[in-house]
Design a protein around this motif. Structure first.
Motif, PDB file in Angstrom:
ATOM      1  N   ALA A 762     -28.042 -35.243 -52.494  1.00 52.70           N
ATOM      2  CA  ALA A 762     -28.480 -36.635 -52.587  1.00 52.70           C
ATOM      3  C   ALA A 762     -27.333 -37.476 -53.121  1.00 52.70           C
ATOM      4  CB  ALA A 762     -29.701 -36.768 -53.490  1.00 52.70           C
ATOM      5  N   VAL A 763     -27.282 -38.752 -52.684  1.00 47.88           N
ATOM      6  CA  VAL A 763     -26.273 -39.690 -53.154  1.00 47.88           C
ATOM      7  C   VAL A 763     -26.960 -40.961 -53.625  1.00 47.88           C
ATOM      8  CG1 VAL A 763     -24.547 -38.762 -51.563  1.00 47.88           C
ATOM      9  CG2 VAL A 763     -25.886 -40.769 -50.904  1.00 47.88           C
ATOM     10  N   GLU A 764     -26.192 -41.750 -54.384  1.00 49.48           N
ATOM     11  CA  GLU A 764     -26.719 -43.016 -54.886  1.00 49.48           C
ATOM     12  C   GLU A 764     -25.845 -44.154 -54.384  1.00 49.48           C
ATOM     13  OE1 GLU A 764     -28.654 -43.972 -59.019  1.00 49.48           O
ATOM     14  OE2 GLU A 764     -26.468 -44.107 -59.206  1.00 49.48           O
ATOM     15  N   VAL A 765     -26.486 -45.168 -53.795  1.00 51.44           N
ATOM     16  CA  VAL A 765     -25.801 -46.364 -53.323  1.00 51.44           C
ATOM     17  C   VAL A 765     -25.848 -47.395 -54.446  1.00 51.44           C
ATOM     18  CG1 VAL A 765     -25.689 -48.134 -51.531  1.00 51.44           C
ATOM     19  CG2 VAL A 765     -26.584 -45.861 -50.985  1.00 51.44           C
ATOM     20  N   ARG A 766     -24.677 -47.870 -54.879  1.00 51.35           N
ATOM     21  CA  ARG A 766     -24.597 -48.808 -55.992  1.00 51.35           C
ATOM     22  C   ARG A 766     -24.057 -50.144 -55.503  1.00 51.35           C
ATOM     23  NH1 ARG A 766     -21.575 -44.310 -59.855  1.00 51.35           N
ATOM     24  NH2 ARG A 766     -23.382 -42.910 -60.060  1.00 51.35           N
ATOM     25  N   ILE A 767     -24.931 -51.141 -55.512  1.00 48.27           N
ATOM     26  CA  ILE A 767     -24.564 -52.497 -55.111  1.00 48.27           C
ATOM     27  C   ILE A 767     -24.837 -53.403 -56.298  1.00 48.27           C
ATOM     28  CG2 ILE A 767     -24.897 -54.342 -53.431  1.00 48.27           C
ATOM     29  CD1 ILE A 767     -26.091 -52.280 -51.548  1.00 48.27           C
ATOM     30  N   GLU A 768     -23.791 -53.771 -56.993  1.00 48.57           N
ATOM     31  CA  GLU A 768     -23.923 -54.533 -58.238  1.00 48.57           C
ATOM     32  C   GLU A 768     -24.845 -53.771 -59.188  1.00 48.57           C
ATOM     33  OE1 GLU A 768     -25.042 -58.452 -57.040  1.00 48.57           O
ATOM     34  OE2 GLU A 768     -23.078 -58.900 -56.192  1.00 48.57           O
ATOM     35  N   ASP A 769     -26.013 -54.363 -59.565  1.00 47.01           N
ATOM     36  CA  ASP A 769     -26.899 -53.661 -60.490  1.00 47.01           C
ATOM     37  C   ASP A 769     -28.044 -52.938 -59.792  1.00 47.01           C
ATOM     38  OD1 ASP A 769     -28.113 -55.940 -59.607  1.00 47.01           O
ATOM     39  OD2 ASP A 769     -28.994 -56.465 -61.552  1.00 47.01           O
ATOM     40  N   ARG A 770     -27.980 -52.807 -58.476  1.00 43.40           N
ATOM     41  CA  ARG A 770     -29.052 -52.159 -57.720  1.00 43.40           C
ATOM     42  C   ARG A 770     -28.655 -50.716 -57.384  1.00 43.40           C
ATOM     43  NH1 ARG A 770     -28.153 -56.874 -55.138  1.00 43.40           N
ATOM     44  NH2 ARG A 770     -27.476 -55.911 -53.202  1.00 43.40           N
ATOM     45  N   PHE A 779     -27.617 -40.945 -43.563  1.00 50.09           N
ATOM     46  CA  PHE A 779     -26.178 -41.116 -43.405  1.00 50.09           C
ATOM     47  C   PHE A 779     -25.787 -42.439 -44.034  1.00 50.09           C
ATOM     48  CE2 PHE A 779     -28.288 -42.574 -39.554  1.00 50.09           C
ATOM     49  CZ  PHE A 779     -27.780 -43.848 -39.373  1.00 50.09           C
ATOM     50  N   PHE A 780     -24.508 -42.605 -44.305  1.00 53.19           N
ATOM     51  CA  PHE A 780     -24.037 -43.842 -44.938  1.00 53.19           C
ATOM     52  C   PHE A 780     -22.587 -44.080 -44.538  1.00 53.19           C
ATOM     53  CE2 PHE A 780     -23.469 -40.251 -47.815  1.00 53.19           C
ATOM     54  CZ  PHE A 780     -22.150 -40.367 -48.231  1.00 53.19           C
ATOM     55  N   GLY A 781     -22.163 -45.326 -44.710  1.00 60.10           N
ATOM     56  CA  GLY A 781     -20.796 -45.709 -44.366  1.00 60.10           C
ATOM     57  C   GLY A 781     -20.668 -46.353 -43.001  1.00 60.10           C
ATOM     58  N   GLU A 782     -21.820 -46.430 -42.233  1.00 62.90           N
ATOM     59  CA  GLU A 782     -21.741 -46.946 -40.864  1.00 62.90           C
ATOM     60  C   GLU A 782     -21.660 -48.463 -40.831  1.00 62.90           C
ATOM     61  OE1 GLU A 782     -25.714 -47.815 -42.057  1.00 62.90           O
ATOM     62  OE2 GLU A 782     -24.437 -46.069 -42.353  1.00 62.90           O
ATOM     63  N   MET A 783     -22.177 -49.158 -41.878  1.00 63.21           N
ATOM     64  CA  MET A 783     -22.244 -50.619 -41.837  1.00 63.21           C
ATOM     65  C   MET A 783     -20.845 -51.227 -41.810  1.00 63.21           C
ATOM     66  SD  MET A 783     -25.449 -51.293 -44.434  1.00 63.21           S
ATOM     67  CE  MET A 783     -25.423 -53.066 -44.155  1.00 63.21           C
ATOM     68  N   ASN A 788     -17.202 -54.185 -39.036  1.00 61.76           N
ATOM     69  CA  ASN A 788     -15.754 -54.308 -39.158  1.00 61.76           C
ATOM     70  C   ASN A 788     -15.344 -54.973 -40.480  1.00 61.76           C
ATOM     71  OD1 ASN A 788     -13.664 -53.278 -37.728  1.00 61.76           O
ATOM     72  ND2 ASN A 788     -13.506 -54.965 -36.284  1.00 61.76           N
ATOM     73  N   ARG A 789     -15.981 -54.565 -41.577  1.00 60.88           N
ATOM     74  CA  ARG A 789     -15.711 -55.151 -42.882  1.00 60.88           C
ATOM     75  C   ARG A 789     -15.438 -54.033 -43.891  1.00 60.88           C
ATOM     76  NH1 ARG A 789     -20.906 -58.779 -44.047  1.00 60.88           N
ATOM     77  NH2 ARG A 789     -21.782 -56.692 -43.745  1.00 60.88           N
ATOM     78  N   PRO A 790     -14.876 -54.395 -45.079  1.00 64.68           N
ATOM     79  CA  PRO A 790     -14.686 -53.381 -46.130  1.00 64.68           C
ATOM     80  C   PRO A 790     -16.035 -52.852 -46.621  1.00 64.68           C
ATOM     81  CG  PRO A 790     -13.349 -55.326 -46.570  1.00 64.68           C
ATOM     82  CD  PRO A 790     -14.278 -55.698 -45.453  1.00 64.68           C
ATOM     83  N   ARG A 791     -15.987 -51.763 -47.321  1.00 66.82           N
ATOM     84  CA  ARG A 791     -17.208 -51.182 -47.866  1.00 66.82           C
ATOM     85  C   ARG A 791     -17.885 -52.197 -48.788  1.00 66.82           C
ATOM     86  NH1 ARG A 791     -17.947 -46.588 -44.767  1.00 66.82           N
ATOM     87  NH2 ARG A 791     -16.244 -45.083 -45.028  1.00 66.82           N
ATOM     88  N   SER A 792     -19.198 -52.277 -48.679  1.00 70.89           N
ATOM     89  CA  SER A 792     -19.943 -53.248 -49.492  1.00 70.89           C
ATOM     90  C   SER A 792     -20.595 -52.606 -50.712  1.00 70.89           C
ATOM     91  CB  SER A 792     -21.032 -53.909 -48.638  1.00 70.89           C
ATOM     92  OG  SER A 792     -21.935 -52.926 -48.141  1.00 70.89           O
ATOM     93  N   ALA A 793     -20.506 -51.305 -50.859  1.00 73.23           N
ATOM     94  CA  ALA A 793     -21.168 -50.631 -51.970  1.00 73.23           C
ATOM     95  C   ALA A 793     -20.344 -49.426 -52.395  1.00 73.23           C
ATOM     96  CB  ALA A 793     -22.574 -50.177 -51.561  1.00 73.23           C
TER      97      ALA A 793
END
Length: 841
Positions: A762-770, A779-783, A788-793
């Motif tokens: 299992a992994v944890e996605v950290r976006i600011e305080d969320r 899966f993750f990393g596809e966005m 075509n942007r840098p990683r958001s989390a």
């Protein structure tokens, strides 16, 4: 040498050994250090032999006297034969980890104090008596080395503080290296100066001498470090044969010294000391505990013979060196003694406090410093170095006599004045008395022990049918003593909770170290794991002693973290696709956690049986709570690995039980043989059967990371629906990746380099305080790739994870050729974007 000469030499040495043996009990009865008595007896034997040989009093003892007077063992022979043994054994018995606690003051005393004392003696004697400065500096180097044997024997006999003993022992071990290296450099400079007619050293000569000294010390340390590790590696190849292990270390001590000193041109003394310290630090975890104890016992006996013999042989030459002593010589000796004290005092009272100010060392009290100052006894090494000057060609007779007489007289002064007054000084300073806390603990231990003895007496009386009157009389005597001690002791009011807790945590760490060594004895743990666990118990001991509960728990948390070696192995796995180092580290961690669990289970009853009666209910409950918390942390880490590798966990446990069963089986056969129920032939046959089965067993099962791409793909629903051709194509593009708990896979702002599929973990996605959690099949990393942007989390692993990685270029080509697959990724990406926006509001 003729056969008769060899016979005479052997007989003389044998008789000296008889004298050495007889002196030990005599020294104990007189309350003297054995070296002081050895020196007195050696000088007396040498003087008596000279008197009998060179006077007409009687001719009966001439042959024996001639053997003593003309016992020609030169200084180089004494140094080469005996010194490596003494240095290696002293280093071997030192607890290196405890030595490192006080390494700053020890190095100051062993290196700086030697240089300062040499300079003080050299400059002072040259100025007062007009002797050339190089000769005075040489004398200073000769007398700067201290002899630990007599001092440490006194310390241990009267119960001096452990830190004081450690400081003196560490200084005496290391300053031999500094002083002998400095002596060699100054001797070479003096011979060169005399050959060239130069009386005073110039700046170029001093610079060359300093360079030679640095090369000798550093080169010797490096050589000793390398060969010491080779000796430890060699011990692993000897199949636990005690005699072979002891023989290898004995040979290693001589090889290190001789090759370093006479072949490589570095300090053989430093090399022998460093090698001994390396073997001491690593040997406890690389050699079976029973074999290690045997090794130390063998070396203790060897060092006793070598140390006593070198002392007696050196003492025998004292009359020869002290011929025709006059008042001028006595004045010189007295001045030397004063200058030596001044040199040591400058280091102890001016330089040593600086270490405390810089927080490089705990403060050394004035009483400790006074004992270190007065306890700097000189011994055999000083006498042998002085003899080396007498034997050196190219030096003037006047300088030889000046060095020999002054150095020898100073040795006698320290042994017979300092040595005999050191014990009263320690007693006067109160260093032989227990602290208030130690006194209360002593009474508590005494009360508990007397109560146990009373119970044992009553049990023995019933078992052996002793008269009840006798049993009652003896038991009541112990009961009265226990009651008297108990009435004077209330440990919960006399000692603060913090101090009692520190004592309990130290006892707990010592007990845990014993349990680890028991597991090592059963061959249950690998060498790497034993080494780490022993280092950990030392850290627990120091944490509990110095910082109490906070220090102990800090070490516990650190123990469950991943070491730096894990990070290197993980980097090799992620970047270089080299998996073996990571698999080995994980296997060692699994084994370490299993050992933790076993030791904690054994520690829990120890708290109730030993710590509660000793330190009180409140402290026992607090320590039990700490152990329970530690057990929960270990169980969590172990369960995480069990879920990931259940087969490996079973293999480890199976190996542990099998090893334990083998130890019990061997112990049973040994017990039967001791009872006479098995003859030697049958006993050996049964033992061979067990050891053969033990040898066939793998030392440690190999851990498979489980990174087979086919197997990992089967766990992902996304790829199950693909056709066979597409699945085969995807399989060729995916790369398996193993991730450690709490590892950051990528951070916000990183460039999108690919997509990760979670096969397990299992992994944890950290976006600011969320925080959003993803598990198996996600899966993750596809966005970042779709937009075509840098990683958001930031993405971090919550536990051990097995992932599949698809490179960005391969991902775009893959979805570009399959509209359905592209639609699935876009749908999931839109849903995640909506989830993120919802969480933000």
């Amino acid at each position: 040498m003729t056969t008769g000469g060899i016979t005479g030499l052997v007989l003389t040495l044998a008789l000296l050994l008889v004298v050495i043996a007889a002196i030990q009990p005599l020294a104990r009865r007189l309350g003297l250090a054995s070296n002081v008595l050895l020196a007195a007896v050696g000088v007396a034997i040498g003087a008596l032999a000279a008197f009998l040989l060179f006077t007409s009093f009687t001719d009966v003892f001439n042959e024996a006297a001639r053997a003593v007077v003309y016992l020609r063992i030169d200084s180089q022979t004494i140094i080469t034969v005996f010194l490596p043994l003494l240095l290696f054994q002293t280093a071997l018995t030192i607890d290196v980890r405890r030595l490192l606690d006080d390494i700053a003051p020890i190095l100051l005393l062993a290196v700086v104090a030697v240089v300062v004392t040499t300079a003080a003696i050299g400059l002072g004697l040259s100025a007062i008596f007009g002797v050339p400065i190089l000769g005075c500096l040489l004398l200073g180097a000769i007398v700067a080395t201290t002899d630990p044997a007599a001092v440490v024997a006194i310390f241990r006999d009267i119960g001096a503080p452990a830190r004081l003993t450690r400081l003196v022992e560490g200084e005496s071990l290391l300053n031999d290296a500094t002083a002998i290296a400095l002596f060699s450099v100054l001797m070479a400079a003096l011979v060169t100066a005399r050959a060239t007619g130069v009386e005073e050293p110039g700046s170029a000569m001093l610079l060359d001498a300093a360079n030679d000294l640095a090369v000798g010390l550093i080169g010797g340390a490096v050589f000793g470090l390398v060969v010491g590790r080779l000796v430890v590696a060699g011990l692993l190849l000897l199949d636990d044969i005690k005699a072979a292990e002891a023989t290898l270390t004995l040979a290693g001590a001589y090889i290190i010294f001789v090759v370093g000193e006479y072949t490589l041109g570095v300090s053989g003394v430093v090399a022998a000391v460093v090698a001994g310290l390396v073997v001491s630090a690593l040997g406890r975890s690389h050699v079976a505990p029973e074999n290690w104890r045997h090794l130390l016992n063998v070396w203790e006996q060897i060092a006793f013979w070598a140390g006593s013999m070198i002392f007696v042989l050196a003492a025998l030459i004292v009359p020869r060196l002290m011929e025709d002593v006059d008042i001028y010589d006595i004045l010189t000796i007295a001045t030397l003694a004063l200058l030596a004290l001044i040199g040591r005092a400058l280091t102890l009272w001016l330089l040593l406090p600086v270490l405390s100010m810089l927080r490089l060392s705990a403060r050394v009290s004035h009483s400790y410093r006074a004992v270190i100052l007065w306890g700097g006894l000189r011994g055999a090494v000083t006498l042998v170095l002085a003899l080396g000057v007498v034997e050196a060609p190219g030096l003037s007779d006047g300088l030889k006599r000046f060095v020999a007489v002054t150095a020898t007289g100073y040795v006698l002064f320290t042994l017979f004045i300092n040595g005999t007054t050191l014990r009263p000084l320690i007693s006067w300073l109160g260093l032989d008395r227990l602290s208030p806390v130690g006194e209360v603990l002593r009474r508590q231990v005494l009360a508990l022990s007397l109560t146990d003895v009373r119970g044992a007496v009553e049990d023995a009386g019933r078992r052996y049918d002793v008269s009840p009157t006798v049993v009652r009389e003896v038991a009541q005597s112990y009961a009265r003593r226990a009651e008297q001690v108990s009435s004077d002791t209330d440990i919960e009011t006399e000692i603060a909770d913090r101090e009692r807790l520190g004592v309990g945590l130290v006892a707990l760490a010592v007990r845990e170290r014993g349990l680890i060594l028991d597991l090592h004895e059963r061959r249950t743990l690998s060498t790497a794991t034993v080494d780490r666990l022993l280092r950990l118990t030392e850290a627990l001991l120091e944490g509990g002693r110095n910082e109490g509960r906070l220090g102990y728990m800090r070490v516990v948390r650190t123990a469950l973290d991943f070491e730096h070696g894990f990070r290197v192995a993980y980097w090799l796995h992620r970047r270089m696709r080299i998996d073996r180092p990571l698999a080995r580290r994980l296997a060692n961690r699994f084994e370490m956690l299993l050992a933790f669990r076993l030791s904690i289970q054994e520690l829990r009853p120890y708290v109730d049986e030993r710590i509660r009666p000793m330190l009180g209910r409140r402290i026992a409950e607090l320590i039990a709570d700490m152990l329970d918390g530690r057990a929960r942390q270990v169980a969590g880490a172990l369960d995480a690995m069990r879920l990931q590798y259940p087969d490996y966990a079973e293999a480890l446990e199976r190996r542990f039980l099998a090893r334990m069963a083998e130890r019990h089986e061997l112990a049973r056969y040994d017990a039967l043989a001791e009872e006479g129920l098995l003859d030697a032939e049958l006993h050996d046959d049964l033992r061979r059967g067990v050891t053969a089965a033990e040898a066939r067993r793998d030392a440690l099962p190999r851990l498979d990371l489980g990174l087979d791409t086919n197997e990992l793909m089967r766990r992902l629903p996304l790829f199950v629906e693909l056709g066979d051709d597409m699945r085969a194509r995807v399989r060729q593009l995916l790369r398996p990746v193993f991730v450690l708990p709490r590892s950051v896979i990528f951070r916000a702002g990183d460039k999108g380099d690919g997509v990760y599929f979670i096969s397990s973990g299992a992994v944890e996605v950290r976006i600011e305080d969320r925080r959003i959690r993803l598990g198996r099949g996600d899966f993750f990393g596809e966005m970042a790739l779709l937009d075509n942007r840098p990683r958001s989390a930031e993405i971090a692993a919550l536990g051990y994870c097995q992932l599949l990685f698809l490179d960005a270029g391969d991902f775009r080509r893959l979805i570009g050729g399959d509209a359905d697959l592209l639609h699935k990724f876009e749908t999931i990406a839109k849903a995640r974007a909506a989830q993120n926006r919802s969480a933000a509001t």
